[in-house]
Design a protein around this motif. Structure first.
Motif, PDB file in Angstrom:
ATOM      1  N   TYR C 242       1.193  -0.978   0.183  1.00 29.30           N
ATOM      2  CA  TYR C 242      -0.219   0.045  -0.248  1.00 29.30           C
ATOM      3  C   TYR C 242       0.956   1.198   0.289  1.00 29.30           C
ATOM      4  O   TYR C 242       1.335   1.666   0.725  1.00 29.30           O
ATOM      5  CB  TYR C 242      -1.199  -0.169   1.237  1.00 29.30           C
ATOM      6  N   VAL C 243       1.064   1.801  -1.247  1.00 34.00           N
ATOM      7  CA  VAL C 243       2.441   2.976  -1.598  1.00 34.00           C
ATOM      8  C   VAL C 243       1.317   4.180  -0.981  1.00 34.00           C
ATOM      9  O   VAL C 243       0.154   4.154  -1.241  1.00 34.00           O
ATOM     10  CB  VAL C 243       2.896   3.185  -2.405  1.00 34.00           C
ATOM     11  N   THR C 244       1.926   4.977  -0.170  1.00 33.09           N
ATOM     12  CA  THR C 244       0.455   6.512   0.297  1.00 33.09           C
ATOM     13  C   THR C 244       1.769   7.763  -0.472  1.00 33.09           C
ATOM     14  O   THR C 244       3.073   7.421  -0.369  1.00 33.09           O
ATOM     15  CB  THR C 244       0.344   6.174   1.444  1.00 33.09           C
ATOM     16  N   ARG C 245       1.569   8.662  -0.601  1.00 33.99           N
ATOM     17  CA  ARG C 245       2.042   9.673  -0.825  1.00 33.99           C
ATOM     18  C   ARG C 245       2.708  10.946   0.749  1.00 33.99           C
ATOM     19  O   ARG C 245       2.273  10.204   1.065  1.00 33.99           O
ATOM     20  CB  ARG C 245       1.220  11.066  -2.288  1.00 33.99           C
ATOM     21  N   LEU C 246       3.622  12.118   0.146  1.00 39.72           N
ATOM     22  CA  LEU C 246       3.582  12.292   0.855  1.00 39.72           C
ATOM     23  C   LEU C 246       2.838  13.354   1.420  1.00 39.72           C
ATOM     24  O   LEU C 246       2.309  14.306   1.075  1.00 39.72           O
ATOM     25  CB  LEU C 246       5.207  13.239   0.222  1.00 39.72           C
ATOM     26  N   ARG C 263      13.904   6.354  -2.416  1.00 40.49           N
ATOM     27  CA  ARG C 263      14.035   4.591  -2.062  1.00 40.49           C
ATOM     28  C   ARG C 263      13.036   4.598  -1.973  1.00 40.49           C
ATOM     29  O   ARG C 263      12.903   3.593  -1.228  1.00 40.49           O
ATOM     30  CB  ARG C 263      14.872   5.353  -1.313  1.00 40.49           C
ATOM     31  N   PHE C 264      11.417   5.028  -1.817  1.00 41.38           N
ATOM     32  CA  PHE C 264       9.921   4.940  -0.829  1.00 41.38           C
ATOM     33  C   PHE C 264       9.190   4.841  -1.999  1.00 41.38           C
ATOM     34  O   PHE C 264       8.461   5.514  -2.265  1.00 41.38           O
ATOM     35  CB  PHE C 264       9.681   5.518  -0.515  1.00 41.38           C
ATOM     36  N   ARG C 265       9.627   4.300  -3.810  1.00 37.69           N
ATOM     37  CA  ARG C 265       8.436   3.795  -4.695  1.00 37.69           C
ATOM     38  C   ARG C 265       8.444   2.661  -5.482  1.00 37.69           C
ATOM     39  O   ARG C 265       8.959   1.698  -5.502  1.00 37.69           O
ATOM     40  CB  ARG C 265       9.190   5.257  -5.662  1.00 37.69           C
ATOM     41  N   ILE C 266       7.318   2.641  -6.505  1.00 35.02           N
ATOM     42  CA  ILE C 266       7.142   1.722  -7.172  1.00 35.02           C
ATOM     43  C   ILE C 266       7.142   2.179  -8.652  1.00 35.02           C
ATOM     44  O   ILE C 266       6.083   3.135  -8.906  1.00 35.02           O
ATOM     45  CB  ILE C 266       5.996   0.570  -6.868  1.00 35.02           C
ATOM     46  N   GLY C 267       8.038   1.209  -9.036  1.00 34.73           N
ATOM     47  CA  GLY C 267       8.199   1.721 -10.475  1.00 34.73           C
ATOM     48  C   GLY C 267       8.459   0.907 -11.071  1.00 34.73           C
ATOM     49  O   GLY C 267       8.156  -0.329 -10.700  1.00 34.73           O
ATOM     50  N   PRO C 268       8.580   0.320 -12.379  1.00 39.75           N
ATOM     51  CA  PRO C 268       9.336  -0.977 -13.513  1.00 39.75           C
ATOM     52  C   PRO C 268      10.041  -1.188 -12.666  1.00 39.75           C
ATOM     53  O   PRO C 268      10.609  -2.725 -12.975  1.00 39.75           O
ATOM     54  CB  PRO C 268       9.792   0.067 -14.765  1.00 39.75           C
ATOM     55  N   ALA C 269      11.289  -0.991 -11.951  1.00 35.32           N
ATOM     56  CA  ALA C 269      12.727  -1.585 -11.345  1.00 35.32           C
ATOM     57  C   ALA C 269      12.316  -2.671 -10.480  1.00 35.32           C
ATOM     58  O   ALA C 269      12.179  -3.416 -10.794  1.00 35.32           O
ATOM     59  CB  ALA C 269      13.205  -0.475 -11.367  1.00 35.32           C
ATOM     60  N   GLN C 270      11.266  -2.123  -9.228  1.00 28.27           N
ATOM     61  CA  GLN C 270      10.573  -2.205  -8.488  1.00 28.27           C
ATOM     62  C   GLN C 270      10.027  -3.743  -8.540  1.00 28.27           C
ATOM     63  O   GLN C 270       9.624  -5.088  -7.978  1.00 28.27           O
ATOM     64  CB  GLN C 270       9.766  -1.894  -7.042  1.00 28.27           C
ATOM     65  N   LEU C 271       9.168  -3.893 -10.133  1.00 34.77           N
ATOM     66  CA  LEU C 271       7.987  -4.765 -10.199  1.00 34.77           C
ATOM     67  C   LEU C 271       7.911  -6.455 -10.335  1.00 34.77           C
ATOM     68  O   LEU C 271       7.890  -7.445  -9.581  1.00 34.77           O
ATOM     69  CB  LEU C 271       7.521  -4.265 -11.043  1.00 34.77           C
ATOM     70  N   VAL C 294       3.681   1.313 -13.793  1.00 34.77           N
ATOM     71  CA  VAL C 294       2.539   0.829 -13.349  1.00 34.77           C
ATOM     72  C   VAL C 294       1.693  -0.044 -14.204  1.00 34.77           C
ATOM     73  O   VAL C 294       1.130  -1.139 -13.162  1.00 34.77           O
ATOM     74  CB  VAL C 294       2.837   0.675 -11.836  1.00 34.77           C
ATOM     75  N   ASP C 295       0.500   0.959 -13.899  1.00 36.46           N
ATOM     76  CA  ASP C 295       0.104   1.432 -14.782  1.00 36.46           C
ATOM     77  C   ASP C 295      -1.047   0.355 -15.206  1.00 36.46           C
ATOM     78  O   ASP C 295      -1.814  -0.728 -15.417  1.00 36.46           O
ATOM     79  CB  ASP C 295      -1.293   2.482 -15.629  1.00 36.46           C
ATOM     80  N   ARG C 296       0.020  -0.208 -15.709  1.00 37.18           N
ATOM     81  CA  ARG C 296      -0.150  -1.498 -17.421  1.00 37.18           C
ATOM     82  C   ARG C 296      -0.297  -3.269 -16.494  1.00 37.18           C
ATOM     83  O   ARG C 296      -0.394  -4.124 -17.242  1.00 37.18           O
ATOM     84  CB  ARG C 296       0.585  -1.323 -18.339  1.00 37.18           C
TER      85      ARG C 296
END
Lengths: 329, 329, 329
Positions: C242-246, C263-271, C294-296
């Protein structure tokens, strides 16, 4: 016959409408209007789309277009949510425009949008075409760009005015005013390629003449047109005169100051020269180019044109949601 | 009996209501409220006018009156469009007021309007009477001018409060506060001519006394009244006390500063002197003239009065659209 | 089974929901969504509450929450009135907040409110509990305080995502971002006490770590949790992240500047490191912590989560007005 299967999703640009679709929409608009004249008919329209929800996203204010769409929805039982207040919409700006539009699409079944910037409706439609649960986008005017539903209601009003005289085919149509910058005149001229034996007359001062792209388009489609700065010299030939206002909001410098309203207006003095069965149209709101004293003349068609706009929008929604077949005959 | 054929189109001025129409509207209001108490009844109200559309044009903000009308429409299934934001309405100002109103009338079946300037509802109604497709205009308050639906809901609340005691006829009604400038007190006093054996008591400081025109109207119609600046000396005689707030928004200089709230208020200290079956009314919003501690007293009628306002507006819409006959008995 | 008699009036605080009510609401939400998939079903929802009226009092603007509630009402046929414009609401300020709320309650059947100041929904509910004709209050977010319907839609999205894997029970759930100030993360962590064998992983920089009160609550309820500032070291264990914004709007000084988004994000690199059947959630709107790329990914659940919010609100309204029994099976 009127239920030919021409399907429609996004409504973005008047150029997407061909003669078949235009005829279809005009016939449907008349059918819906007739239908609503009886109380039973009006009530049955309400039952067509009560389970649908529309979002009116009008960050460029336009009371007339807003009300026309809002009430078109209401006529079909569609529930509406709205964003009109710029201070509310600016609050959304923490996120990208695309995330906002996708959010709207999560909650409703159609997004009707009017924006200051050109191209936003097209961008929204492109987003919809990429996602899992797309909803139709209706362009209610984006910048100086396109305003397709205005073009459709103009076509409908012409067709309807000439319904006992063969429709638009074969008519002489004058367009007067700030033709260079008015998108309604431009769109209407563009759509004339769909009609046979039409002749256009552009009546404007030189500095406000119709732009070259439209004239080339007409030549390419074999639509004859003439240009003049003298209303008096052509008024007697016209079957319709489409009067438009000066687009002062698009002035960069002081262009509008040179426009001589006295020479490009319809008032009681011009009426005698107009054919007895001609019609006077105007997209409204009006300025000095159209005298309120004309309202009482039976050839004044602009108030009906305004109301036709609501009905043409009803027809579009019926078409988009494919419920035409549920209308009783 | 309650379906006497009194027809109604525009609602502009409390002076257009005579006793027959007032009795008719009060009976209809009660009938509608009773009707809505059962779930089946509430649902059947929804089916009366779902094919009608209302426009709420509130360029003078008034949350209370807006919500009362909006929900009155919703109770009957009427769909509403609104203009409340002054920045949106100013955008319309490119055109004349009359063109704007005519535009609204193109899209809806009734226009409910509240404006800063007096006379705009009347002007709109006059326009409607000249055009081909007129819609009724309901004045929801225009300037210091008229606010007819407030007057009607006050009459209804009085009639209803005294329903087991013969209605308004024969009662002693006190009006207290800024009587000189409060349009609700003025309208209510005006309408008293429709009732028999009524006596009015005006309770106000000299500088805020009821204006001469109303007093002359009362004399002309044989309605006895007295004036006092001492609540204590008359409170025991009253069947109803209609408390009003100071109209500071109409101050030119510093008039309101002289008003002594302590002497013209209802609070727990005043309640013992009030008859056990008297009622306390107030058009709301309230200021220091009405203590919230009174809310718990069974004689406090103002919250019910507020809700009555919505129901009286439902009755007006039923009357205007002539669907009274469709209500089950 | 799904019609167990758990009744609901005000919705103020996520803490009022126990496992029975949560399960009940989740089952009802799914049932309503399924129902709406057929046209007949969507139309039958419309007939549940057409005689009810809601007031959306949103003096703190929130387009997303507003639209979600407005359309939840519309799905059930409920008519809505709204106050969103601060300039309109300030006009109401001539009267006390309590008088305003009581006025709204005169006209509608439910008040949905979002305010800047904490505690206003609770204060309104307390007022309702004192008056003759109370209506339910739904807290749509009040200050930093509580946002119960967001917590419910998060729970529903988790339950639904794991529906073929036993629901939330037994899952490892990561919460990432500004956990100290984000009320959604706090509420979700709080509600975990209702589930068995759940493990929580808090992923945040030290300065934005989950507050002590929540951690004590978890310890008291025997819910294991760990804290880390390294997403990479835990991502492979998670069933949900569950990702939340600042929460920059709650900055007093310059706190947010120190937050390292990289350091606290989800992007293609983390998937690639994420389990194949894990889900990515986010309350939206998003910032740099969640890459649109990530939407896709099929594990991206946040757009469905947003739409679930509308349906959970539909379920709440069905529950409050006790019409669950009228849904066809």
């Amino acid at each position: 016959m009127s239920q030919r299967n021409v399907s429609l999703f996004h409504v973005l640009d008047p150029r997407q409408f061909d003669r078949t679709l235009l005829d279809d929409l005009c016939a449907l608009t008349t059918r819906l209007r007739q239908h609503a004249k009886s109380r039973l008919g009006a009530r049955s329209l309400q039952t067509l789309l009560p389970h649908k929800r529309a979002m009116l996203y009008f960050t460029q204010p336009s009371t007339r277009t807003f009300l026309s769409f809002d009430n078109a929805c209401h006529l079909l039982g569609i529930r509406t949510s709205e964003i009109r207040d710029p201070s509310i919409s600016s609050e959304v700006k923490g996120e990208t425009f695309e995330d906002s539009i996708r959010t709207f699409s999560s909650y409703v079944d159609v997004i009707i949008m009017r924006t200051h910037k050109a191209g936003m409706a097209a961008q929204s439609a492109a987003l919809m075409d990429r996602i899992e649960r797309p909803v139709p986008i209706i362009n209610a005017g984006s910048g100086r760009d396109q305003h397709p539903t205005q073009a459709l209601l103009d076509i409908y009003t012409l067709e309807r005015s000439f319904q006992c005289r063969g429709g638009i085919d074969g008519k002489v149509i004058g367009l007067m005013g700030d033709l260079r910058r008015g998108r309604t005149a431009r769109s209407l001229a563009y759509l004339m390629k769909n009609y046979r034996d039409v002749r256009l007359v552009f009546i404007a001062p030189n500095a406000f003449a119709m732009e070259r792209d439209i004239k080339e388009h007409l030549r390419g489609n074999g639509i004859p047109f003439e240009e003049t700065d003298s209303l008096a010299s052509v008024i007697g030939e016209l079957d319709a005169i489409y009067v438009t206002r000066l687009q002062t909001e698009h002035d960069v410098g002081d262009e509008s100051a040179s426009f001589d309203h006295a020479r490009f207006r319809i008032g009681p003095a011009q009426l005698p020269a107009l054919k007895p069965d001609a019609v006077v149209m105007h997209p409204l709101p009006r300025g000095p180019e159209l005298d309120p004293a004309v309202d009482r003349d039976p050839r004044a068609m602009y108030w009906r044109q305004e109301r036709n706009g609501m009905w043409m929008r009803v027809a579009l929604l019926v078409k988009i949601f494919e419920v035409e077949g549920e209308l009783p005959d």
